[in-house]
Design a protein around this motif. Structure first.
Motif, PDB file in Angstrom:
ATOM      1  N   GLU A 192       0.810 -11.180  -3.182  1.00  0.00           N
ATOM      2  CA  GLU A 192       0.962 -12.641  -3.356  1.00  0.00           C
ATOM      3  C   GLU A 192       2.359 -12.973  -3.872  1.00  0.00           C
ATOM      4  OE1 GLU A 192      -3.617 -13.605  -4.842  1.00  0.00           O
ATOM      5  OE2 GLU A 192      -1.948 -13.932  -6.206  1.00  0.00           O
ATOM      6  N   GLN A 193       2.781 -12.202  -4.865  1.00  0.00           N
ATOM      7  CA  GLN A 193       4.055 -12.508  -5.510  1.00  0.00           C
ATOM      8  C   GLN A 193       5.226 -12.290  -4.546  1.00  0.00           C
ATOM      9  OE1 GLN A 193       5.213  -9.836  -8.591  1.00  0.00           O
ATOM     10  NE2 GLN A 193       5.753 -11.533  -9.958  1.00  0.00           N
ATOM     11  N   LEU A 194       5.187 -11.188  -3.804  1.00  0.00           N
ATOM     12  CA  LEU A 194       6.271 -10.932  -2.846  1.00  0.00           C
ATOM     13  C   LEU A 194       6.273 -11.998  -1.755  1.00  0.00           C
ATOM     14  CD1 LEU A 194       6.197  -7.021  -2.487  1.00  0.00           C
ATOM     15  CD2 LEU A 194       7.562  -8.431  -4.038  1.00  0.00           C
ATOM     16  N   CYS A 195       5.082 -12.407  -1.326  1.00  0.00           N
ATOM     17  CA  CYS A 195       4.954 -13.465  -0.318  1.00  0.00           C
ATOM     18  C   CYS A 195       5.630 -14.750  -0.807  1.00  0.00           C
ATOM     19  CB  CYS A 195       3.465 -13.681  -0.021  1.00  0.00           C
ATOM     20  SG  CYS A 195       3.144 -15.043   1.103  1.00  0.00           S
ATOM     21  N   VAL A 196       5.402 -15.111  -2.063  1.00  0.00           N
ATOM     22  CA  VAL A 196       6.035 -16.311  -2.620  1.00  0.00           C
ATOM     23  C   VAL A 196       7.558 -16.131  -2.659  1.00  0.00           C
ATOM     24  CG1 VAL A 196       6.289 -17.725  -4.715  1.00  0.00           C
ATOM     25  CG2 VAL A 196       4.008 -17.000  -3.976  1.00  0.00           C
ATOM     26  N   LEU A 197       8.004 -14.945  -3.099  1.00  0.00           N
ATOM     27  CA  LEU A 197       9.454 -14.692  -3.183  1.00  0.00           C
ATOM     28  C   LEU A 197      10.123 -14.782  -1.808  1.00  0.00           C
ATOM     29  CD1 LEU A 197       9.721 -11.673  -5.671  1.00  0.00           C
ATOM     30  CD2 LEU A 197      10.521 -14.003  -6.055  1.00  0.00           C
ATOM     31  N   LEU A 198       9.358 -14.451  -0.758  1.00  0.00           N
ATOM     32  CA  LEU A 198       9.900 -14.492   0.606  1.00  0.00           C
ATOM     33  C   LEU A 198       9.682 -15.855   1.258  1.00  0.00           C
ATOM     34  CD1 LEU A 198       8.562 -10.988   1.758  1.00  0.00           C
ATOM     35  CD2 LEU A 198      10.931 -11.564   1.168  1.00  0.00           C
ATOM     36  N   ASP A 199       9.268 -16.825   0.445  1.00  0.00           N
ATOM     37  CA  ASP A 199       9.003 -18.192   0.932  1.00  0.00           C
ATOM     38  C   ASP A 199       7.851 -18.242   1.927  1.00  0.00           C
ATOM     39  OD1 ASP A 199      11.068 -19.375  -0.605  1.00  0.00           O
ATOM     40  OD2 ASP A 199      12.534 -18.702   0.862  1.00  0.00           O
ATOM     41  N   GLY A 200       6.917 -17.337   1.783  1.00  0.00           N
ATOM     42  CA  GLY A 200       5.717 -17.371   2.619  1.00  0.00           C
ATOM     43  C   GLY A 200       4.693 -18.360   2.059  1.00  0.00           C
ATOM     44  N   ILE A 235      -3.444  -4.900  -9.001  1.00  0.00           N
ATOM     45  CA  ILE A 235      -1.979  -5.019  -9.030  1.00  0.00           C
ATOM     46  C   ILE A 235      -1.444  -5.208  -7.604  1.00  0.00           C
ATOM     47  CG2 ILE A 235       0.206  -3.876  -9.632  1.00  0.00           C
ATOM     48  CD1 ILE A 235      -1.340  -2.294 -11.776  1.00  0.00           C
ATOM     49  N   LYS A 236      -1.975  -4.416  -6.671  1.00  0.00           N
ATOM     50  CA  LYS A 236      -1.495  -4.514  -5.291  1.00  0.00           C
ATOM     51  C   LYS A 236      -1.757  -5.907  -4.707  1.00  0.00           C
ATOM     52  CE  LYS A 236      -3.283  -0.638  -3.439  1.00  0.00           C
ATOM     53  NZ  LYS A 236      -3.460   0.494  -2.527  1.00  0.00           N
ATOM     54  N   GLN A 237      -2.949  -6.422  -4.969  1.00  0.00           N
ATOM     55  CA  GLN A 237      -3.266  -7.769  -4.445  1.00  0.00           C
ATOM     56  C   GLN A 237      -2.312  -8.810  -5.012  1.00  0.00           C
ATOM     57  OE1 GLN A 237      -7.334  -8.314  -5.610  1.00  0.00           O
ATOM     58  NE2 GLN A 237      -8.150  -7.222  -3.830  1.00  0.00           N
ATOM     59  N   LYS A 238      -2.084  -8.731  -6.323  1.00  0.00           N
ATOM     60  CA  LYS A 238      -1.222  -9.732  -6.971  1.00  0.00           C
ATOM     61  C   LYS A 238       0.228  -9.564  -6.534  1.00  0.00           C
ATOM     62  CE  LYS A 238      -4.714 -11.286  -9.195  1.00  0.00           C
ATOM     63  NZ  LYS A 238      -5.375 -12.472  -8.608  1.00  0.00           N
ATOM     64  N   LEU A 239       0.627  -8.306  -6.324  1.00  0.00           N
ATOM     65  CA  LEU A 239       2.004  -8.070  -5.900  1.00  0.00           C
ATOM     66  C   LEU A 239       2.243  -8.603  -4.478  1.00  0.00           C
ATOM     67  CD1 LEU A 239       4.713  -6.870  -6.779  1.00  0.00           C
ATOM     68  CD2 LEU A 239       3.965  -4.674  -5.850  1.00  0.00           C
ATOM     69  N   GLY A 262      -1.611 -14.206 -10.217  1.00  0.00           N
ATOM     70  CA  GLY A 262      -1.630 -13.172 -11.250  1.00  0.00           C
ATOM     71  C   GLY A 262      -1.086 -13.663 -12.575  1.00  0.00           C
ATOM     72  N   ARG A 263      -0.960 -12.713 -13.472  1.00  0.00           N
ATOM     73  CA  ARG A 263      -0.520 -13.040 -14.818  1.00  0.00           C
ATOM     74  C   ARG A 263       1.003 -13.096 -14.905  1.00  0.00           C
ATOM     75  NH1 ARG A 263      -2.660  -8.527 -18.275  1.00  0.00           N
ATOM     76  NH2 ARG A 263      -2.615  -7.389 -16.303  1.00  0.00           N
ATOM     77  N   ASP A 264       1.459 -13.694 -15.969  1.00  0.00           N
ATOM     78  CA  ASP A 264       2.873 -13.821 -16.287  1.00  0.00           C
ATOM     79  C   ASP A 264       3.519 -12.424 -16.430  1.00  0.00           C
ATOM     80  OD1 ASP A 264       4.226 -13.809 -19.369  1.00  0.00           O
ATOM     81  OD2 ASP A 264       5.179 -15.075 -17.859  1.00  0.00           O
ATOM     82  N   MET A 265       4.700 -12.250 -15.824  1.00  0.00           N
ATOM     83  CA  MET A 265       5.353 -10.927 -15.783  1.00  0.00           C
ATOM     84  C   MET A 265       5.662 -10.353 -17.163  1.00  0.00           C
ATOM     85  SD  MET A 265       5.829  -9.549 -12.785  1.00  0.00           S
ATOM     86  CE  MET A 265       4.128  -9.938 -12.684  1.00  0.00           C
ATOM     87  N   LYS A 266       6.132 -11.218 -18.046  1.00  0.00           N
ATOM     88  CA  LYS A 266       6.538 -10.718 -19.360  1.00  0.00           C
ATOM     89  C   LYS A 266       5.333 -10.176 -20.125  1.00  0.00           C
ATOM     90  CE  LYS A 266       9.728 -11.948 -23.060  1.00  0.00           C
ATOM     91  NZ  LYS A 266      10.692 -10.875 -22.848  1.00  0.00           N
ATOM     92  N   ARG A 267       4.266 -10.957 -20.136  1.00  0.00           N
ATOM     93  CA  ARG A 267       3.063 -10.520 -20.874  1.00  0.00           C
ATOM     94  C   ARG A 267       2.414  -9.309 -20.220  1.00  0.00           C
ATOM     95  NH1 ARG A 267      -0.016 -15.880 -22.147  1.00  0.00           N
ATOM     96  NH2 ARG A 267       1.650 -16.885 -23.297  1.00  0.00           N
ATOM     97  N   ASP A 306       0.847  -1.213   0.000  1.00  0.00           N
ATOM     98  CA  ASP A 306       0.000   0.000   0.000  1.00  0.00           C
ATOM     99  C   ASP A 306       0.880   1.259   0.000  1.00  0.00           C
ATOM    100  OD1 ASP A 306      -2.540  -1.013  -0.101  1.00  0.00           O
ATOM    101  OD2 ASP A 306      -2.828  -1.054   2.079  1.00  0.00           O
ATOM    102  N   ASP A 307       1.856   1.278   0.900  1.00  0.00           N
ATOM    103  CA  ASP A 307       2.744   2.445   0.992  1.00  0.00           C
ATOM    104  C   ASP A 307       3.577   2.595  -0.281  1.00  0.00           C
ATOM    105  OD1 ASP A 307       1.790   3.053   3.490  1.00  0.00           O
ATOM    106  OD2 ASP A 307       3.439   2.101   4.581  1.00  0.00           O
ATOM    107  N   MET A 308       4.031   1.448  -0.814  1.00  0.00           N
ATOM    108  CA  MET A 308       4.808   1.491  -2.056  1.00  0.00           C
ATOM    109  C   MET A 308       3.990   2.155  -3.167  1.00  0.00           C
ATOM    110  SD  MET A 308       5.940  -1.786  -4.310  1.00  0.00           S
ATOM    111  CE  MET A 308       6.506  -1.621  -6.010  1.00  0.00           C
TER     112      MET A 308
END
Ligand code: HEM
Length: 140
Positions: free
Chosen positions: A70-78, A64-68, A84-89, A40-42
């Protein structure tokens, strides 16, 4: 039989030690609640930053915030799943260059500072995000 039980216990002990070690980084971000606040702050920063704001005209910021998160949580091994959608597309055709990418990362860093994420934990996340430049950029 006894041996098997020991082996099973050992596996369990190792698995839980592993889970704890993996959780550590996610915990330093305050788990799902902390991550939601950081994102949210970001986005408050991103949307008031002249280097990034224009990219988000008409963008679905809530999504975007909701998906981000989730994505950061996965990156942090949460314990999350990225839905969400594929980053490249997702980012194709948006003229995202190095300057825009760095600006967005700075906006994330300020949000992490504001929420008291320890410096070494911030760096661990940034190291995971840095290679994603290849997927989101479409200019050299
Ligand atoms: C590592 C860096 C980045 C990550 C992890 C990231 C992550 C995401 C995620 C998860 C979404 C939502 C995907 C979905 O809708 O399913 C998204 C969408 C979007 N991102 Fe990024 N992003 C990054 C960099 C950037 C940069 C640098 C910009 C521009 C300055 C940007 C602009 C956008 C826009 C405009 C959308 C909305 C696209 C649409 O729905 O049409 N992103 N991003």
């Amino acid at each position: 039989m006894i041996k098997m039980r020991h082996a099973a216990l050992l596996v369990l002990a190792l698995a839980s030690a592993h889970a704890r070690a993996d959780d550590a980084l996610y915990k330093q971000f305050g788990e799902k609640e902390g991550l939601t606040k950081i994102v949210d702050d970001m986005y408050d920063n991103v949307l008031s930053d002249p280097r990034t704001a224009p990219y988000f005209d008409n963008a679905p910021v809530r999504r975007i915030k909701q998906k981000l998160v989730e994505q950061l949580c996965v990156l942090l091994d949460g314990p999350c799943v990225y839905t969400g959608r594929d980053m490249k597309r997702t980012h194709a055709g948006q003229n995202i260059d190095r300057a825009a990418f760095n600006a967005l990362v700075e906006d994330l860093q300020s949000a992490m500072d504001k929420n008291g994420v320890p410096f070494h934990a911030q760096n661990k996340l940034l190291a995971k995000l840095a290679p994603m430049y290849r997927e989101v950029q479409d200019r050299e």
